[in-house]
Design a protein around this motif. Structure first.
Motif, PDB file in Angstrom:
ATOM      1  N   GLY A   1      74.631  95.764  -0.517  1.00 49.36           N
ATOM      2  CA  GLY A   1      74.011  96.735  -1.420  1.00 49.36           C
ATOM      3  C   GLY A   1      72.630  96.307  -1.864  1.00 49.36           C
ATOM      4  O   GLY A   1      71.707  97.130  -1.976  1.00 49.36           O
ATOM      5  N   LEU A   2      72.448  95.008  -2.125  1.00 45.63           N
ATOM      6  CA  LEU A   2      71.144  94.500  -2.542  1.00 45.63           C
ATOM      7  C   LEU A   2      70.129  94.631  -1.412  1.00 45.63           C
ATOM      8  O   LEU A   2      68.966  95.020  -1.645  1.00 45.63           O
ATOM      9  N   GLN A   3      70.544  94.315  -0.193  1.00 46.97           N
ATOM     10  CA  GLN A   3      69.638  94.436   0.942  1.00 46.97           C
ATOM     11  C   GLN A   3      69.227  95.887   1.175  1.00 46.97           C
ATOM     12  O   GLN A   3      68.076  96.186   1.534  1.00 46.97           O
ATOM     13  N   SER A   4      70.168  96.812   0.957  1.00 46.65           N
ATOM     14  CA  SER A   4      69.854  98.239   1.089  1.00 46.65           C
ATOM     15  C   SER A   4      68.823  98.664   0.051  1.00 46.65           C
ATOM     16  O   SER A   4      67.900  99.431   0.348  1.00 46.65           O
ATOM     17  N   LEU A   5      68.975  98.163  -1.169  1.00 49.97           N
ATOM     18  CA  LEU A   5      68.015  98.477  -2.236  1.00 49.97           C
ATOM     19  C   LEU A   5      66.619  97.992  -1.860  1.00 49.97           C
ATOM     20  O   LEU A   5      65.633  98.730  -1.995  1.00 49.97           O
ATOM     21  N   VAL A   6      66.527  96.754  -1.387  1.00 49.27           N
ATOM     22  CA  VAL A   6      65.226  96.183  -1.014  1.00 49.27           C
ATOM     23  C   VAL A   6      64.612  96.951   0.148  1.00 49.27           C
ATOM     24  O   VAL A   6      63.423  97.309   0.121  1.00 49.27           O
ATOM     25  N   SER A   7      65.405  97.231   1.172  1.00 43.50           N
ATOM     26  CA  SER A   7      64.894  97.952   2.346  1.00 43.50           C
ATOM     27  C   SER A   7      64.395  99.340   1.959  1.00 43.50           C
ATOM     28  O   SER A   7      63.357  99.801   2.466  1.00 43.50           O
ATOM     29  N   SER A   8      65.119 100.005   1.056  1.00 43.83           N
ATOM     30  CA  SER A   8      64.722 101.345   0.631  1.00 43.83           C
ATOM     31  C   SER A   8      63.437 101.310  -0.183  1.00 43.83           C
ATOM     32  O   SER A   8      62.582 102.196  -0.051  1.00 43.83           O
ATOM     33  N   ALA A   9      63.275 100.299  -1.035  1.00 39.61           N
ATOM     34  CA  ALA A   9      62.042 100.169  -1.819  1.00 39.61           C
ATOM     35  C   ALA A   9      60.849  99.939  -0.898  1.00 39.61           C
ATOM     36  O   ALA A   9      59.770 100.528  -1.093  1.00 39.61           O
ATOM     37  N   ILE A  10      61.024  99.102   0.107  1.00 42.57           N
ATOM     38  CA  ILE A  10      59.945  98.864   1.070  1.00 42.57           C
ATOM     39  C   ILE A  10      59.620 100.146   1.824  1.00 42.57           C
ATOM     40  O   ILE A  10      58.453 100.492   2.032  1.00 42.57           O
ATOM     41  N   GLU A  11      60.663 100.876   2.231  1.00 40.43           N
ATOM     42  CA  GLU A  11      60.459 102.125   2.967  1.00 40.43           C
ATOM     43  C   GLU A  11      59.711 103.148   2.114  1.00 40.43           C
ATOM     44  O   GLU A  11      58.832 103.850   2.609  1.00 40.43           O
ATOM     45  N   ALA A  12      60.048 103.219   0.829  1.00 46.48           N
ATOM     46  CA  ALA A  12      59.384 104.186  -0.050  1.00 46.48           C
ATOM     47  C   ALA A  12      57.877 103.931  -0.099  1.00 46.48           C
ATOM     48  O   ALA A  12      57.078 104.873  -0.001  1.00 46.48           O
ATOM     49  N   THR A  13      57.471 102.670  -0.258  1.00 51.98           N
ATOM     50  CA  THR A  13      56.031 102.372  -0.303  1.00 51.98           C
ATOM     51  C   THR A  13      55.381 102.611   1.053  1.00 51.98           C
ATOM     52  O   THR A  13      54.225 103.033   1.127  1.00 51.98           O
ATOM     53  N   ARG A  14      56.116 102.356   2.116  1.00 47.38           N
ATOM     54  CA  ARG A  14      55.567 102.593   3.455  1.00 47.38           C
ATOM     55  C   ARG A  14      55.343 104.083   3.708  1.00 47.38           C
ATOM     56  O   ARG A  14      54.398 104.471   4.402  1.00 47.38           O
ATOM     57  N   LEU A  15      56.195 104.926   3.108  1.00 43.11           N
ATOM     58  CA  LEU A  15      56.100 106.370   3.316  1.00 43.11           C
ATOM     59  C   LEU A  15      55.128 107.048   2.352  1.00 43.11           C
ATOM     60  O   LEU A  15      54.953 108.263   2.424  1.00 43.11           O
ATOM     61  N   GLY A  16      54.528 106.295   1.447  1.00 43.15           N
ATOM     62  CA  GLY A  16      53.492 106.898   0.604  1.00 43.15           C
ATOM     63  C   GLY A  16      53.685 106.807  -0.891  1.00 43.15           C
ATOM     64  O   GLY A  16      52.782 107.195  -1.648  1.00 43.15           O
ATOM     65  N   VAL A  17      54.853 106.346  -1.364  1.00 42.96           N
ATOM     66  CA  VAL A  17      55.034 106.169  -2.806  1.00 42.96           C
ATOM     67  C   VAL A  17      54.139 105.012  -3.245  1.00 42.96           C
ATOM     68  O   VAL A  17      54.172 103.939  -2.642  1.00 42.96           O
ATOM     69  N   ARG A  18      53.356 105.213  -4.301  1.00 40.81           N
ATOM     70  CA  ARG A  18      52.333 104.230  -4.665  1.00 40.81           C
ATOM     71  C   ARG A  18      52.912 102.918  -5.194  1.00 40.81           C
ATOM     72  O   ARG A  18      52.301 101.869  -5.058  1.00 40.81           O
ATOM     73  N   ALA A  19      54.074 102.970  -5.803  1.00 44.78           N
ATOM     74  CA  ALA A  19      54.691 101.745  -6.314  1.00 44.78           C
ATOM     75  C   ALA A  19      56.162 101.994  -6.585  1.00 44.78           C
ATOM     76  O   ALA A  19      56.575 103.124  -6.884  1.00 44.78           O
ATOM     77  N   VAL A  20      56.962 100.927  -6.489  1.00 49.64           N
ATOM     78  CA  VAL A  20      58.387 100.966  -6.828  1.00 49.64           C
ATOM     79  C   VAL A  20      58.648  99.811  -7.791  1.00 49.64           C
ATOM     80  O   VAL A  20      58.178  98.695  -7.562  1.00 49.64           O
ATOM     81  N   VAL A  21      59.375 100.093  -8.864  1.00 55.09           N
ATOM     82  CA  VAL A  21      59.778  99.047  -9.800  1.00 55.09           C
ATOM     83  C   VAL A  21      61.297  99.021  -9.858  1.00 55.09           C
ATOM     84  O   VAL A  21      61.933 100.047 -10.114  1.00 55.09           O
TER      85      VAL A  21
END
Length: 336
Positions: free
Chosen positions: A285-305
């Motif tokens: 679950g933790l790895q999924s959270l990290v991968s999704s946060a990275i994907e969000a910034t790669r797709l154009g979200v300016r920042a993830v906290v």
């Protein structure tokens, strides 16, 4: 200085910002976070460890505090959408209670209780969760709307685009869109809670990342049960893990040995039991959270906290740019 990519999203006049600083805000704003306060469209993901207690019951206090913060951000002129979890946990708890009430004493004492069907639990939990949201948001004269998608929908670009259009329309109409996976009809067989450890094995992180990117959110705040990601160096002899202020791909993440701050645990479970000093998320679950946060910034979200939803002002602090949680930033140009 405000980063160029944030200047078009300034909701406040510069003089107001100077005045707030002159009033002696005793908070340090790291340079890489100063632009967060200018986010106009914010996606919030509230995970299962936030919305439910360890016994599966709905965490009313945490939901109420979350809604209060969203309402305050709305009144500042910001748009907020919420990706929620917790339906299976809440539904399972309700179904077990009903099963116990329907059984006589002999059956309760001599028969093992079968875990509820996950799809049925999701159907029960969806109505419970939405009922809570509707009640709380109405106190602030805000309407909310439910959008349900399946795991297959998330992987389909056309469908996720349609979900994005619906979400945009709801935001324009002044509603708070509440998006969740429709686990009542999912084909996923892996249980959300591990039968052995009760860890949360999966959540709606992928949905949150892709939807935040689809609606062009400026900021995605992921709320979980720890105040950021924690790391240890391989040769570190310290027993207590250290919070990672800004995510680094080479960091060694840990799920235990965490020393919770008193303020962070103020809306947590009084007795964490086996989860004392650690997160309820499994390694997967933790790895999924990290991968999704990275994907969000790669797709154009300016920042993830990524931060704690147990803190009564975590969302406020993240949006204000305070040094809370773990910050994910877009990759350098040319390294997408």
């Amino acid at each position: 200085m405000v980063p160029k990519r944030w200047r078009q999203f300034q909701p406040f006049h510069r003089d107001e910002i100077r005045a707030s600083g002159a009033r002696g805000m005793a908070t340090a704003y790291p340079p890489e976070r100063r632009g967060l306060r200018f986010a106009r469209r914010i996606a919030v993901k509230a995970g299962t460890p936030v919305l439910t207690h360890m016994d599966g019951n709905i965490a009313l206090g945490r939901i109420g505090i979350l809604v209060e913060q969203i309402a305050a951000l709305r009144h500042e002129g910001r748009e907020v959408l919420l990706v929620t979890s917790g339906a299976i946990g809440a539904g399972s708890s309700r179904m077990l209670k009903n099963q116990t009430l329907a059984s006589n004493m002999h059956e309760t004492m001599h028969q093992s209780v079968e875990p509820p069907n996950q799809n049925a639990a999701a159907a029960v939990g969806q109505s419970l969760i939405m009922s809570m949201y509707e009640t709380f948001f109405s106190k602030y004269n805000l309407g909310c709307a439910q959008v349900l998608v399946t795991e297959q929908d998330i992987a389909d670009p056309e469908i996720i685009a349609q979900v994005g259009d619906t979400t945009n329309e709801l935001l324009q109409l002044g509603f708070v869109p509440i998006i969740n996976e429709n686990d009542a009809v999912t084909s996923r067989v892996e249980p959300v809670f591990s039968p052995d450890t009760r860890e949360v094995q999966w959540d709606n992180d992928t949905l949150a990342a892709r939807l935040a990117a689809e609606v062009k959110a400026d900021l995605l705040v992921v709320l979980t049960d720890i105040d950021g990601l924690y790391t240890k160096h391989a040769d570190d002899a310290l027993k207590v893990a250290q919070r990672l202020p800004v995510f680094s791909p080479g960091a060694i993440l840990v799920r235990q040995g965490i020393e919770f701050q008193a303020s962070t645990a103020s809306l947590g479970d009084d007795r964490r039991g086996d989860f004392e000093g650690r997160t309820r998320m499994s390694e997967q679950g933790l790895q999924s959270l990290v991968s999704s946060a990275i994907e969000a910034t790669r797709l154009g979200v300016r920042a993830v906290v990524v931060t704690s939803g147990h803190h009564p002002r975590a969302l406020f602090k993240a949006v204000r740019g305070e040094d809370i949680g773990t910050l994910f930033l877009p990759p350098p140009e040319g390294k997408l």
